[in-house]
Design an enzyme around this catalytic site. Structure first.
Site, short mmCIF file in Angstrom:
data_model
loop_
_atom_site.label_atom_id
_atom_site.label_comp_id
_atom_site.label_asym_id
_atom_site.label_seq_id
_atom_site.Cartn_x
_atom_site.Cartn_y
_atom_site.Cartn_z
CB THR A 155 -0.93 0.02 1.23
OG1 THR A 155 -0.11 0.06 2.41
CG2 THR A 155 -1.82 -1.22 1.27
CD GLU A 179 -5.26 -2.11 1.57
OE1 GLU A 179 -5.44 -1.32 0.62
OE2 GLU A 179 -4.81 -1.77 2.67
CD1 TRP A 213 -16.81 11.65 13.95
CD2 TRP A 213 -17.28 10.31 12.22
NE1 TRP A 213 -16.53 10.37 14.33
CE2 TRP A 213 -16.82 9.52 13.30
CE3 TRP A 213 -17.64 9.67 11.03
CZ2 TRP A 213 -16.70 8.13 13.21
CZ3 TRP A 213 -17.53 8.30 10.94
CH2 TRP A 213 -17.06 7.53 12.03
N1 LIG Z 1 -11.48 8.73 -5.46
C1 LIG Z 1 -11.01 8.80 -4.21
N2 LIG Z 1 -11.46 9.73 -3.35
C2 LIG Z 1 -11.00 9.80 -2.10
N3 LIG Z 1 -10.05 9.00 -1.61
C3 LIG Z 1 -9.56 8.05 -2.42
C4 LIG Z 1 -10.00 7.90 -3.74
N4 LIG Z 1 -9.35 6.86 -4.29
C5 LIG Z 1 -8.52 6.39 -3.35
N5 LIG Z 1 -8.62 7.11 -2.22
C6 LIG Z 1 -7.86 6.90 -0.97
O1 LIG Z 1 -6.74 6.08 -1.24
C7 LIG Z 1 -6.77 4.94 -0.38
C8 LIG Z 1 -6.12 3.76 -1.05
O2 LIG Z 1 -4.81 4.12 -1.44
P1 LIG Z 1 -3.60 3.10 -1.47
O3 LIG Z 1 -4.07 1.72 -1.48
O4 LIG Z 1 -2.74 3.57 -2.60
O5 LIG Z 1 -2.78 3.31 -0.14
P2 LIG Z 1 -3.04 4.26 1.09
O6 LIG Z 1 -4.31 3.88 1.75
O7 LIG Z 1 -2.93 5.66 0.59
O8 LIG Z 1 -1.81 3.92 2.02
P3 LIG Z 1 -1.78 3.07 3.39
O9 LIG Z 1 -2.90 2.08 3.35
O10 LIG Z 1 -0.46 2.42 3.37
O11 LIG Z 1 -1.94 4.07 4.47
C9 LIG Z 1 -8.21 4.75 -0.05
O12 LIG Z 1 -8.37 4.01 1.13
C10 LIG Z 1 -8.70 6.18 0.06
O13 LIG Z 1 -8.43 6.72 1.31
MG LIG Z 2 -4.79 2.17 2.77
#
Ligand SMILES: Nc1ncnc2c1ncn2[C@@H]1O[C@H](COP(=O)(O)OP(=O)(O)OP(=O)(O)O)[C@@H](O)[C@H]1O
Ligand SMILES: [Mg+2]
Ligand SMILES: Nc1ncnc2c1ncn2[C@@H]1O[C@H](COP(=O)(O)OP(=O)(O)OP(=O)(O)O)[C@@H](O)[C@H]1O
Ligand SMILES: [Mg+2]
Lengths: 542, 542
Positions: free
Chosen positions: A185, A329, A442
């Protein structure tokens, strides 16, 4: 009683077999890392992937062994995916934009035996190589002519290495639940976690992506994935495009507005997908130079919340923009923001409001929102809750982590907070770690950020919760203004006033030179919280 | 090493769960068998399917038990599918157009415990009921008001029966390879054979159908399946439409041109699918009354070779017509005739030539053509061979038949003869049982039939091989002329002359009052061969 259908395991390399047979001449065009535009097709990609598979096999790479790639989107990288997976080895895509320490940690955690790298990343690897005991050799994704001098162990140019194989090789077969790929991630909320895709999950995910409302490109379409192969499983495009016979255009190392525009335009691209940052760069380049993209039909925008300005800019050009939410994930597709029939007549702000939501889940992604205790919350479009998901292309565990990450019903907690409405549309309001709890209620940091960036002087906005003696937490708005501009607290708050509930108004505004980002371009709130650790609100005197 | 994704079996009822959650209000509109137009939606369909499941469960219907449906395309029939499959029972769709003896044979072969029937088919069932020992009760798909008097055992109106359940029920879960449905083949070449679909194959097949070049309807689209639910798994539409949230329009018992046009037009249908016969009726009605269908985007035409006139008529109206080939054994999708990028610029006859081919295989359908000895033949567009297929939604065995139906590589012989070209396009030239072997070379009966029906006086054409002392076999052209027309042998052969190889020219022409058809509207060549058993060619004197 069982069905009497054939036993045909869902294996990733069957996708490239299909493409090579039915769409053999369909092009894969790359802006090569070495410079020139390179053209090949699916039949050649498969032939070379088979050579790679054969060469890896001869090297002693076996079922389950990890092979890392640190590489741009190119035809060679695509070949590497299929070649590695086709012998049952695990293709571990590493994000080169991570800090070198993180890269080392990830490679060691995965125990990669081989690292395949673009020329670009040799300097990074050279710096950490002596801390990577599992790596036996480095394959540089280039030919002899472009091979740089390097101290990397057993380094060899890819072209020479696969030339040692004759390609007279057949894929291995194995159970469809065999690991195919790994991706960590982005490390936005902590250390990256290892996600392990199976052949089955990758194939099923590609079928999700192929459905009309998710992506739905046809064989006659041309797809340019701005999203890197190393970002969240390339959003499935490395599988979906060949499975449909869609032409692929790979941007290589050049992701600036001018380079991307050039490819989109010259290759008559019809579908593209990437994070908001790259669209901001492209749109700025197009605006400055008064350019159009008449062939482009669909833009997928995801990875973090899409600014309204980006959505509006594409929509104004008659390009369908689909806001997508997903995660590493989730392989990565969680939602897509196509307009359902009910909303397809919308115009103006009502349309933008709907498009700015993150869309709805495709079949094979089940959702629920819950409170902190796990009780389900209504799909009323206003109640935010922890967003939890279930499906065949969603993680059930992290690599080498023993914790159970599923609830009693088998749902995975995304770590995102969202509302769901009666049409299934998701609105991501926060990460659960970023949520601001004011007086027990929130406040959505994403909503505040979205509003602040609508101010013409604001380049980027981040909202974090800061301790407040009376309310528990209150929002602090952190701003980076556009180059050459300056703005005041009052100006910004005045702009926001009346557009949100009074009690959501940030208690203060802080101006910074630059907002820190993760390797995938998201706002790094952990760093901001660190930076503002000593801060207290002017109005916080108890 | 296994992937670490969730274990989420592919189960059919998860499709209706998805539709009811994310596309709950999306309509299912039916021309009811009782007469009026009926409107419901996916949430209601699911609720009632759950009641049916609960009622079946209470009746003692268990995992693997067979429940037959003999019914038109209606919302109740759709509910029956999900309700039956959702408890792990097997939904056996019976084609009411089969001869009563065949229907009895099939119900007995499947050992159906319950038969769900439309009012329409009660008379047929009453005739054979005393020969159906396994059937415990009949459910009539209507309400009390419309329930006819019947002697059928324990007959009860569906609405009353499911009203005995309160719907507080959860689907059963089981392995995805569990049998979900059964469908017997059309009986064109012999007795119908029992195909048993699994939950897995049905879900995977629906994902194939959802991809752009196969069908690719979106949630904002409206689909009218002219293909009956009892014909080859409804070509997957009973699953694909709810999985995407596509609005469904069900034609009920009225398939004539006027009724179908009315629904297509008033419900603004964008996608439809059916056999050539129904399109001929629709097109004739539209031509006679000078009508248009401005909303219709895509017509799928399959089940038997699509006449060029049908393709041209839709194409002239700007409607995309996709010629599809498939089989009951393929769930049913084998190919779809979308134009690949290479061909999307085609116009006029070149375009029609391409559209008249049967299209190409989607991912998850593997193909090869072989000679009689099983040697693979080239994909050169001219060499015909036995068409063999492999994939997860293709039969591996027939119900209660012990024969191995797969070759050494796991391919199933379709019984069709085809050419394949370098782009993967299939051209079905014959059934292997219908192929005419003249002097050791194959003549395509379908090509000759296609050409003959282009003659304005010809309503339908069939070609069969007749023994010839010199050549082994030679083609006999059997014609049914249009109402009010008459034609001569010379007229027809003169029309064909020059348009095909000389040695393909039929040796004779026979005129008949009507050409016999199977229950799914295909030419019944077994009956024709019977009819012309004593025939010998005028030129056959040794
Ligand atoms: N269109 C979107 N709008 C808002 N948030 C988004 C969108 N797409 C993805 N995200 C955010 O990105 C996350 C998924 O990103 P990624 O799997 O790349 O790793 P990460 O969650 O940024 O990192 P880590 O899990 O290691 O903290 C989502 O859980 C969400 O929070
Ligand atoms: Mg994440
Ligand atoms: N587009 C098409 N063009 C030509 N033939 C087609 C087309 N679509 C289907 N067919 C024919 O229909 C067959 C499949 O039909 P189906 O499964 O309904 O039963 P059947 O083959 O007619 O009957 P049986 O197998 O019992 O003899 C194919 O094998 C092919 O011969
Ligand atoms: Mg058949």
């Amino acid at each position: 009683m069982l069905g009497l259908m054939q036993d045909w395991p869902l294996l990733c390399h069957r996708i490239i077999d299909h493409a090579a047979k039915v769409h053999s001449g369909r092009e894969v065009v790359t802006r090569s890392v070495e410079g020139p535009i390179h053209r090949t097709n699916y039949a050649e990609i498969r032939g070379r992937a088979l050579k790679l598979a054969q060469r890896l096999d001869r090297q002693g790479i076996k079922l389950g062994d990890r092979v890392a790639t640190i590489a741009w989107n190119t035809w060679r990288h695509l070949e590497a995916w299929y070649g590695i997976m086709g012998i049952g080895a695990v293709c571990h895509t590493v994000n080169p934009r991570l800090f070198p320490d993180q890269i080392a940690w990830i490679i060691n955690h995965a125990e990669d035996r081989i690292v395949m790298t673009d020329i670009t990343f040799i300097p990074i690897l050279e710096k950490i190589a002596d801390r990577l005991p599992s790596v036996e050799r480095y394959i540089v994704l280039t030919d002899k002519v472009h091979m740089p001098q390097t101290a990397l162990k057993n380094a060899v140019p890819y072209e020479d290495w696969i030339a040692e194989a004759d390609g007279d090789f057949t894929w291995k077969t194995f159970d469809e639940n065999t690991a195919a790929a790994m991706c960590y991630t982005s490390g936005t909320t902590g250390n990256p976690k290892g996600v392990v895709y199976s052949h089955r999950s990758n194939v099923l995910h590609s079928m999700i992506v192929n459905s009309a409302d998710a992506l739905g490109a046809a064989s006659k379409d041309t797809m340019l994935p701005m999203v890197p192969l190393f970002h969240a499983n390339s959003w499935g495009i490395a599988f979906s495009a060949p499975s449909m016979g869609t032409k692929l255009v790979m941007p290589g190392a050049k992701l600036d507005g001018a380079s991307v525009y050039e490819l989109l335009s010259s290759e008559k691209v019809t579908f593209t997908a990437g994070v908001p940052t790259v669209w901001l760069m492209l749109l700025q380049h197009m605006e400055t130079n008064n350019l159009r993209l008449p062939d482009l039909k669909v833009v997928i925008c995801g990875g973090s919340a899409a600014p309204r300005s980006v959505i509006k800019a594409f929509d104004d050009m008659g390009i369908e923009v689909r806001h997508s939410w997903g995660m590493t994930e989730m392989s990565s597709r969680g939602t897509a923001g196509a307009l359902q029939g009910k909303f397809s007549h919308l115009k103006g702000d009502a349309k933008l409001d709907r498009l700015q939501m993150q869309g709805y889940a495709p079949f094979m992604v089940e959702m629920k929102i819950t409170d902190d205790a796990g009780n389900e919350l209504p799909w009323d479009g206003t109640t935010p809750g922890r967003l939890k998901v279930r499906g065949p292309a969603i993680s059930g565990a992290y690599y080498r982590v023993n914790d159970n990450i599923l609830d009693g019903e088998g749902f995975f907690d995304t770590g995102d907070v969202a509302t769901l409405d009666e049409y299934g549309y998701v609105r991501i309001t926060d990460r659960s770690k970023d949520v601001i709890k004011s007086g027990g209620e929130w406040i959505s940091s994403i909503d505040l950020e979205n509003l602040a960036v609508e101010h013409p002087k604001v380049a980027e906005a981040a909202v974090i919760g800061i301790h407040h003696p009376k309310w528990g937490e209150r929002p602090l708005l952190i701003l980076q203004v556009r180059k050459g501009e300056s703005a005041t607290r009052e100006e910004i708050l005045g702009f926001m006033d009346g557009k949100i509930a009074k009690w959501w108004m940030p208690d203060d505004v802080a101006f910074v030179d630059s907002i820190p980002h993760t390797a995938t371009g998201k706002i790094l709130k952990t760093a901001l919280r660190e930076q503002f650790r000593g801060y207290s609100f002017p109005n916080a005197a108890a």
